[in-house]
Each structure stands twice: as C-alpha cells, then as structure tokens.
Design a protein around this motif. Sequence first.
Motif, PDB file in Angstrom:
ATOM      1  N   UNK A   1      -6.229   0.376  -4.028  1.00 21.50           N
ATOM      2  CA  UNK A   1      -7.336   0.273  -3.076  1.00 21.50           C
ATOM      3  C   UNK A   1      -6.799   0.071  -1.657  1.00 21.50           C
ATOM      4  N   UNK A   2      -5.768  -0.796  -1.544  1.00 20.92           N
ATOM      5  CA  UNK A   2      -5.167  -1.009  -0.232  1.00 20.92           C
ATOM      6  C   UNK A   2      -4.554   0.291   0.269  1.00 20.92           C
TER       7      UNK A   2
ATOM      8  N   UNK B   1       0.827  -1.207   0.000  1.00 20.55           N
ATOM      9  CA  UNK B   1       0.000   0.000   0.000  1.00 20.55           C
ATOM     10  C   UNK B   1       0.862   1.257   0.000  1.00 20.55           C
ATOM     11  N   UNK B   2       2.187   1.089   0.026  1.00 23.16           N
ATOM     12  CA  UNK B   2       3.083   2.255   0.004  1.00 23.16           C
ATOM     13  C   UNK B   2       3.735   2.326  -1.361  1.00 23.16           C
ATOM     14  N   UNK B   3       3.452   3.423  -2.065  1.00 19.25           N
ATOM     15  CA  UNK B   3       3.977   3.533  -3.421  1.00 19.25           C
ATOM     16  C   UNK B   3       5.513   3.541  -3.426  1.00 19.25           C
TER      17      UNK B   3
ATOM     18  N   UNK C   1      -3.869   6.914   2.083  1.00 15.99           N
ATOM     19  CA  UNK C   1      -2.938   7.612   1.200  1.00 15.99           C
ATOM     20  C   UNK C   1      -3.692   8.359   0.104  1.00 15.99           C
ATOM     21  N   UNK C   2      -3.414   9.661   0.036  1.00 22.01           N
ATOM     22  CA  UNK C   2      -4.150  10.498  -0.904  1.00 22.01           C
ATOM     23  C   UNK C   2      -3.780  10.130  -2.346  1.00 22.01           C
ATOM     24  N   UNK C   3      -2.476   9.861  -2.598  1.00 20.48           N
ATOM     25  CA  UNK C   3      -2.071   9.572  -3.980  1.00 20.48           C
ATOM     26  C   UNK C   3      -2.812   8.353  -4.535  1.00 20.48           C
ATOM     27  N   UNK C   4      -3.125   7.405  -3.630  1.00 15.42           N
ATOM     28  CA  UNK C   4      -3.847   6.212  -4.082  1.00 15.42           C
ATOM     29  C   UNK C   4      -5.239   6.566  -4.604  1.00 15.42           C
TER      30      UNK C   4
END
Lengths: 420, 320
Positions: free
Chosen positions: A117-118, A40-42, A124-127
Amino acid sequence: MSGSLFPLYTSGAFGDEIVLFIQLLVGIGFGFALERSGFARSENLVSIFYGRDFRVMRVMFTAILTAMAGLVMLSGAGLMDMGLLYLNETFLWAQLVGGLVLGAGFVVSGYCPGTSLAGAASGRIDALFVIAGVPLGSWIYAELYPLLGAFANSASMGTASLPSWLGAPVWVVAVGVFLFAGGAFLAVGRIERWVRRRFVGTEVPAPGPAPIRINPLKSATHHLLFAAGLIGVVVLGAAYSARTVPADWGRYVGPDEHEHEGKVLPPLGAIELARILVEGSQEIAIIDIREGSKEASVPGSIFVSAGDLTERAAAHELPHVDAYVLVSGDGERVRELAPSLAAHGLYATWLDGGTRAWKKAILSPPRTPEGGVTKDQVALYEERASIHAYFTDAKTAPLKVKASPVLKVAPKKRKGGGCS
Amino acid sequence: MTETLVLRTNEGIDPQLHIWGWDVAGYLFLGGLVAGLLFFIGLHMRRSGARRALPTSVRWGAVAAPLLLGAGMFLLFLDLDLKLHVWRFYTAFRWTSPMSWGSWILLLVFPLMLVQVLLIAPESIRSLLVRAAPASWAASMAERGWNVVASLSILTGVALGIYTGILLGASVARPLWSSAALGPLFLASGISGAAALLALLERDHAARAWFTRADVWALGAELALIGAFFVGHATSTRCHIEAIQLFLGGAYTAPFWGLVVVVGVAAPLLLEWLELRGRVVVSAAVPVLVLVGGLALRYVIVAAGQAAGVGGDAPLNTFF
C-alpha cells in the motif's frame, strides 16, 4: 495494525467517531514511516536476500523491540492490562507452511501487504499488482478451504506466547529477544561489509547504498536507547513477573469460535441488575427458566426452560450478547445452571434471589426513610424510588441511578495482527 | 419500562428533510472543479499574453471543463423530480433565487468554455473543430479578444465557485449551511481540486511545480476557511451551535475530520509542501487525495446539513 485503538478504546476514553479519526492519523503516520524508511521500494526488501542491504530488517527489528519494550514496561508499571491483548491463535504446522508461502511472496514481489500500500501510494506500479494479489490469493484459499481446512485447523496451541510456552518470566524472554536483535544488528552489518568488499577492485559498482558515515553522537544515542530499553525491560518486566504467572502474558480469554472459555460471573443482586438495565450499558440477555407462572418477570426476559437451555447454547441459538443473566423463581436452580452455560463458552451469571427478590426490591415501592437518616440513606432511597418508578411506569422525577456495575467480560474478538 | 413513542408516521405531516443525495454532492464537486479550471485557464492565458505559450495541462483542462460541467449538470438533471420541466428554468429569471442565478450562470458559462476550446485546446483537438467554417470564424474573433476571454474566464470561475456554496447557504432553514464562509470555502476547494487535476495532467516539471505551489496556497486557504466556518457557527445562534456539533463529536465527526480535513486537505498540504522544499517526491496519489477530499467535502456538507434539523441526526420516523 490491529483493528482498534488499544487500550484507550476498550477503556471507553473516546467515542467511536474520535477513535476512527485517531486510527486514521496513526495509519497515515505508519504509512509515512514505512515510505520514509524505504519499505515502499521492493528493491530494498529483496536486497536482504542478496545480503546487500539489511535496512528493512533493521527497521523491522527496531519496531519489534520498541513495541515489546513498550508493552513490557507499560504492563510492568501497571498502566496496561496484558490480559486484554488479543493474540491470534497458534496452529503450529499450518502457520509454519503459511509463513513460508508468505515469505516466498515477499521474495518474489518485494512487498508485504502493508508495504504494498505504501508502495502504491508512492506511485509504484508493481505494488498495485501485489495489492490485487491479496484478494486473489484469499479467494483461491477460500475455494481450496474444503481441502485445506483440516490441516489449517490442526495442531492448535491456543493463544500461545513465548513466555507461556517456555514457562519463563516475561523479562527473561524480553531480554533474550533484545540480545538476539542486538546480535542480529551486529551480524548483518558484517554481512553487508563482506558482500560489498567483494565488489572492490572490480568494475561493477558496489550494490546497495554508499557506506553510511557514522555520526558519533547519533550512534551513541542509539546505543544508549538500546541499553535503556534493556534495563527498563529487566526492571519493569521483573516487577510484572512478580505480580503474575507467566501464562497470563497475552492470554486472551473470551468467546471464540474454536475454543470455548466461558466464565461464571458473580451473581447480580436485583438492584444491580436494575442499574444495568436502566443504563443500558452492557449487552446482556436475561433468560427466565420458569415454566409455569411468568409473574414478576424482569423486562426483556426471554423464556427458555432449564432443559432446553444447554441445548440451545450448544446450537448457538441464544442471542449474541456479552453476558447471560439466568433468572428463576428463587435463584437456586440457576446457580447450578450457570456453569453449564460457561461450559459452552458463555459468560453467565444469575439473579440472586430470583424473581422473588426482584419483586421485593424493584416492583414494590421502597420504604420511606424515617427520622434521623443520613445523606447516604436518602440517596439510596431516591435511587430505589426512581428504579421502582422506572420499572412500574409510575410517574417520577428524572432517574437518579448510581453507575451500573460492570460485568467483566472479555472484549469481542477482533481480527488483525501480523505484518500487514 | 416506560416507553415513549412519538408517532410521526403520517405522510406529509413532517417536511421531508433529506432530499438531496449523492447527485447534488457530485454536481457541487464537478461545478467547483470546473470553476477552478476556468480560474486557472484565465490566469494562464493572462500570464502567457502574446506568447500564447500555455502548459499542456491547461490546454487539456480547457477540453475537460465543458465535459465535466456537462456531467455535473446531468447529475443535477437526475435530481429533478419532473425531468421534462427542465426547460422552465430558462423561461424566467428571479434575481432573489440562487437556483435561478445558477441555472443561468451555467448556461452562460458554456459559450465561454467552447470559445476556450477553440482557442487553446491541444492542436489535435483544435484542428478537428476549426475545420468547420463558423468555428474557424469564431476562433479568429476570439483570438483578437484573448485578454477579454482570459479575464472573463477568471471572473466566471470565481462566480461559479462561490455560487456552489451560496446555493446551500441561501437556505436559512438548514443551520449548518447558513454560513457566509461556505461560498469562499467551496471556491477554495474548487481551486485546489483544479490545481491538483492540472498537476496530475502536467508532464513538464516546472509547470507541475507551479500547480503544486498553487495547490498549497489553495489548500492553506481552505484550511483557514474551514476554521472560519467553525468560528462562525460556534459564535452564532443556538441552532448554529447545535448544528456544528455534528462535526464536533456528532454523527459526522469522523467523515469530516478524517476524509475532508486530514485526507483531503492536511495530508496533501503537508506532502506538497515537503515536495516543494525538496524533501519528498510525491506521486499521483497526492492530487488524487485532494480530489477525493473535495468530493468528500461536498458530500459531508450536503448530508450533514440535512441531518441538522429537527431531531438532530435521528431518522424522523423512528425516534423515541
């Protein structure tokens, strides 16, 4: 994630309501695992491309190995039917280009559709922007489809899989993937160490997580599991290959918009057809091709003349059902018509003996068994009598029908697959 | 083929069984949420005592409560067939009718909430209101009765929360609703929803953890009460046993177990518990799940309760 719970769903072990619930649990578990393993962390996804941290790739390869080993071993043990597995059709060039575009999106955003989605769930806003991008991109593609459609549908390879394409036994391919993954695990470890070493002695802190202290017990377990998977795949995969030909692996056959792979099913006797109708267990269409008298027709028949039949099949004007049962007066003409329906990608069978047999077996009362009959004969009589009553409106006790035969048709086409 | 048709197409022969829709479910949700807010506002007013130090979220919660209840009552108003007759609720009081109790409770809750706004709303809002002379006088009166306002708030919160469940439970003709567990269940759900909302609004870490802990307790209670609801039905009369089948393989199984139990209670409970133990850091998504689950609980119970009647979940006019 696929749209259904395979193979328990297709085997009818649960009702729709329970399946939805189980899907929810699987989805929550999947999301939780994605989040916990750092998907979930880019930053984690992007750091692959800088060679700093390959954890996403390790998790992905582990998932692939686990799923592959599971499929090979389960089908090797005879617990799963690989023929029912739905694989997306392969369009070589279009999918290569599409894969590159998707990959570029991964690098830029740091997410794939599932992990976005995760990411959004972990705040996370970027997601959220990536999630918004999915329908936007789909819309743009749909608008451009008139231009791109020809390319997108070119170079179809059907439902291709590595074993069928290489003509190699499943276990050989599986071992190859295992070795490739093992090699990749070793290689990326080296790359990580090499990249981080370049920062030693400089004032810049080393990127990526601190070197992981290796727990010898854990490490041994991992190696053991890897070896166990490898051995299991060889043994059970070889058992699978001994039973089948490579091309069967993941070969989905069924009605499809692009490819027509229908089938002529064995003919149905009048009693068998009656059982299917009484139980309503399968979606079938009964097509009566007689042009003159419609006497003794099977209830629910639609009347299409033999001449119109193939034309209407080609134009998709027949009702959308799992299988088509052709009916004629004597069951002879339809025997020749069934293959032409199959040629249009439909599952076709016919009523053996035609309406003559229907009239004799169903519409006329069964003969009462006389003297010295066995239990089986009595049961058969009771079933006949209740079927007769069912189709002739005679008053009767509750229906006593044996389980209806199952027409073996492929499951309906479902969407899904891919990393999403 | 034998075809049995039961023609029940005559208007007015069958009772109308499905008369409450999304608006009632929405009202029950908002009512429960406000009940929970009143409960926590009262609790924190008592906790703070003479220090008057309240978490920011509680101050904003006091502002939100009348707005949310107003929105809920507007939904109830939408549900009325004869909208112009709404004033007639207030020309009579029938102590045997939960509807009548409810309309009066709702009316009496508003003055209390307005006093709370004057007392504890964030300064930016309070200063706007207190400028008016009567408001200023009321605020100074209320300031003296701080503890009374706090206790009243807790009591009305609990009453309002239970009432939303009893409103459904009073209808004996709907077997799914006639359960003593429904009142406490809706109260627990309202309290958990309010805790989630306050945790969502709170920026201070310690106060946020307090609401998360409160939410864990409320969600735990909710889970237990859902269990009690099932046990109560399963051990009751035949029609209760059949009604609960709607959730045990029937038409509402997936929405109930999926949306209400897993998404709305179990998953947030697990994640919040893990957060309190320092195992995960949860985002705004978790309180949102609790709120979604609270709405789903009302919606599913309202819809399923009306399906559990003659003919189960089959639409009346079309069943053969």
